[in-house]
Design an enzyme around this catalytic site. Structure first.
Site, short mmCIF file in Angstrom:
data_model
loop_
_atom_site.label_atom_id
_atom_site.label_comp_id
_atom_site.label_asym_id
_atom_site.label_seq_id
_atom_site.Cartn_x
_atom_site.Cartn_y
_atom_site.Cartn_z
N ASP A 79 8.99 2.78 1.58
CA ASP A 79 7.88 3.20 2.54
C ASP A 79 7.54 3.22 4.02
O ASP A 79 7.36 2.14 4.51
CB ASP A 79 6.74 2.65 1.49
CG ASP A 79 5.36 3.52 2.21
OD1 ASP A 79 5.66 3.94 3.21
OD2 ASP A 79 4.54 3.70 1.29
N LYS B 122 2.52 9.55 8.17
CA LYS B 122 2.11 9.75 9.55
C LYS B 122 2.27 9.91 11.10
O LYS B 122 1.80 11.17 11.39
CB LYS B 122 1.34 7.85 9.36
CG LYS B 122 0.72 7.26 7.90
CD LYS B 122 -0.21 6.05 8.62
CE LYS B 122 -1.56 6.05 8.36
NZ LYS B 122 -1.05 5.09 6.45
N PHE C 115 0.84 -1.20 -0.40
CA PHE C 115 0.06 0.13 0.62
C PHE C 115 0.96 1.41 -0.20
O PHE C 115 2.09 1.86 0.73
CB PHE C 115 -0.88 -0.30 1.26
CG PHE C 115 -2.12 1.34 0.89
CD1 PHE C 115 -3.17 1.07 0.62
CD2 PHE C 115 -1.22 2.34 1.81
CE1 PHE C 115 -3.78 2.17 0.55
CE2 PHE C 115 -2.33 3.69 1.97
CZ PHE C 115 -3.38 3.76 1.22
#
Ligand code: PLP
Length: 392
Positions: free
Chosen positions: A219, A248, A135
């Site tokens: 990532d 995040k 993702f």
């Protein structure tokens, strides 16, 4: 239907089926809904709320900054922006040879990484490899990098040049070659249910990408910022990537994203090559500085490692027939279930005042704030078995 849900559905785009509650405020590791119900939050805004809710360090920094400068254009620099860039150079180990490019979200960091890979596409070297079940975000470039056909359906044609490979060392050895511009992987695939890579994968990925001149892009949007018990997950493996994407947890809920490059990859972007109006603005970067400073000063990375171990041991000690596996590192934990009942379990938990996340049908994800303490652990140990008890 509850009043708030009716208003939500009547005004918000129908991309989320049904929000779980209408939240009003938070403090520490707890949130309250508009009916006054209190929840222990073991999702933390999906690994975003590093310091939990309403942490004084974050509140003070953001309040002070908005009273000075919330935003200037990229025609100007600001002190918090450069301070955060230098802090990221230091904690990533990229040092003076590293560079930081700010954006506003994970998807934007992925877009920047995608462009970096394109800039490494010389002499017919154009293939970009990412993993199945990965993702990387929902904008068109990030979605094209994402290895989940279900999320891509309806949005074709995707951005060309991306291949999704199995997450085995064999598949990597087979796919990689001199025509690969970049390999992009998550050290732990959070959205896929907290799936770890096979042992030795990242070390081998580093060897092979170096050999063929491909960039190794990690990532770390979900695994970074102390979450796994190190500043960044790659630091568990003794390797240095060419770039990492972050978002995040950096500013504890104030939107921000970043691409950090290491060594020669720092020379790929040239003036005019990228830009973002809000990216790296003083408000978001001041929040980032406050959060990272607090993580460092309060030993929250060590806390994440230690609490994560305690949490894993506790869940394993339940020996519940539905629990087949406890995965992950630090405070990014996946619980594998015997049957596809994750939604049912998270709903039961919510009804007992505990927020956990059904990341996939058979996977529960926990990503509580890094400030997690004894009291919150004890509360979890009381509430989670109650929720489990409802799975007959
Ligand atoms: C959340 C996430 C993204 C996307 O971030 P957004 O801020 O939602 O765009 C990308 N990669 C990983 C690993 C993530 O967890």
């Amino acid at each position: 239907m509850q009043d708030w849900l009716e208003h939500y559905r009547g005004s918000m785009m129908g991309t989320i089926q049904s929000p779980l509650a209408m939240l009003e405020r938070g403090e520490g590791c707890h949130v309250w809904d508009t009916d006054g119900n209190r929840y222990l939050d073991f999702l933390g805004g999906i690994a975003v709320n590093s310091l939990g809710y309403a942490h004084p360090a974050q509140v003070e920094a953001v309040s002070a900054q908005i009273g000075k400068l919330a935003h200037v254009s990229n025609y100007f620099a600001t002190p918090p922006q450069v301070e955060l860039a230098e802090r990221l150079q230091r904690i990533t180990g990229a040092g003076a040879a590293g560079r930081v490019l700010f954006g506003n979200s994970g998807a934007e960091a992925a877009e920047a990484a995608f462009k970096l890979a394109r800039l490494n596409s010389v002499d017919g070297r154009s293939r970009i490899l990412t993993l199945k079940s990965s993702f990387h975000g929902r904008t068109m470039g990030a979605l094209s990098l994402t290895g989940q056909p279900a999320l891509q359906a309806g949005f074709e044609p995707l951005v060309p040049g991306v291949e999704h490979i199995d997450s085995t060392i064999d598949a990597l050895e087979e796919a990689i070659g001199p025509d690969v511009a970049a390999l992009m992987v998550e050290p732990i695939r959070g959205e896929a249910g907290v799936l770890e890579l096979p042992a030795g994968y990242l070390e081998r990925a580093r060897e092979l990408t170096s050999k063929f001149g491909a960039l190794l892009i990690l990532d770390e949007i979900q695994t970074g910022i102390g979450r796994t018990g190190k500043w960044f997950a790659f630091q568990h493996f003794g390797i240095q990537p060419d770039a990492i994407t972050l978002a995040k947890g950096i500013a504890g809920g104030v939107p921000i994203g970043a691409l950090v490059t290491f060594g020669a990859a720092s020379e790929l972007f040239q003036p005019g090559g990228h830009g973002s109006t809000f990216g790296g603005n003083p408000l978001a970067t001041a929040a980032g500085n406050a959060v990272l400073r607090e993580i460092e000063d309060s030993g929250l990375i060590e806390n994440a490692a230690r609490r994560g171990q305690q949490l894993k041991s506790f869940i394993e000690s339940l020996r519940h027939p539905q629990i087949t596996e406890v995965r992950g590192r630090g405070l990014l934990i996946g619980i594998g279930l015997a049957e596809p009942r994750a939604k049912e379990l998270s709903a039961a938990a919510l009804s007992h005042g505990l927020i956990i996340n059904a990341a996939k049908d058979q996977s529960i994800r926990l990503a509580p704030p890094l400030i997690l303490g004894d009291a919150e652990l004890e509360e979890f140990e009381e509430l989670f078995p109650k929720a489990l008890g409802e799975l007959a």
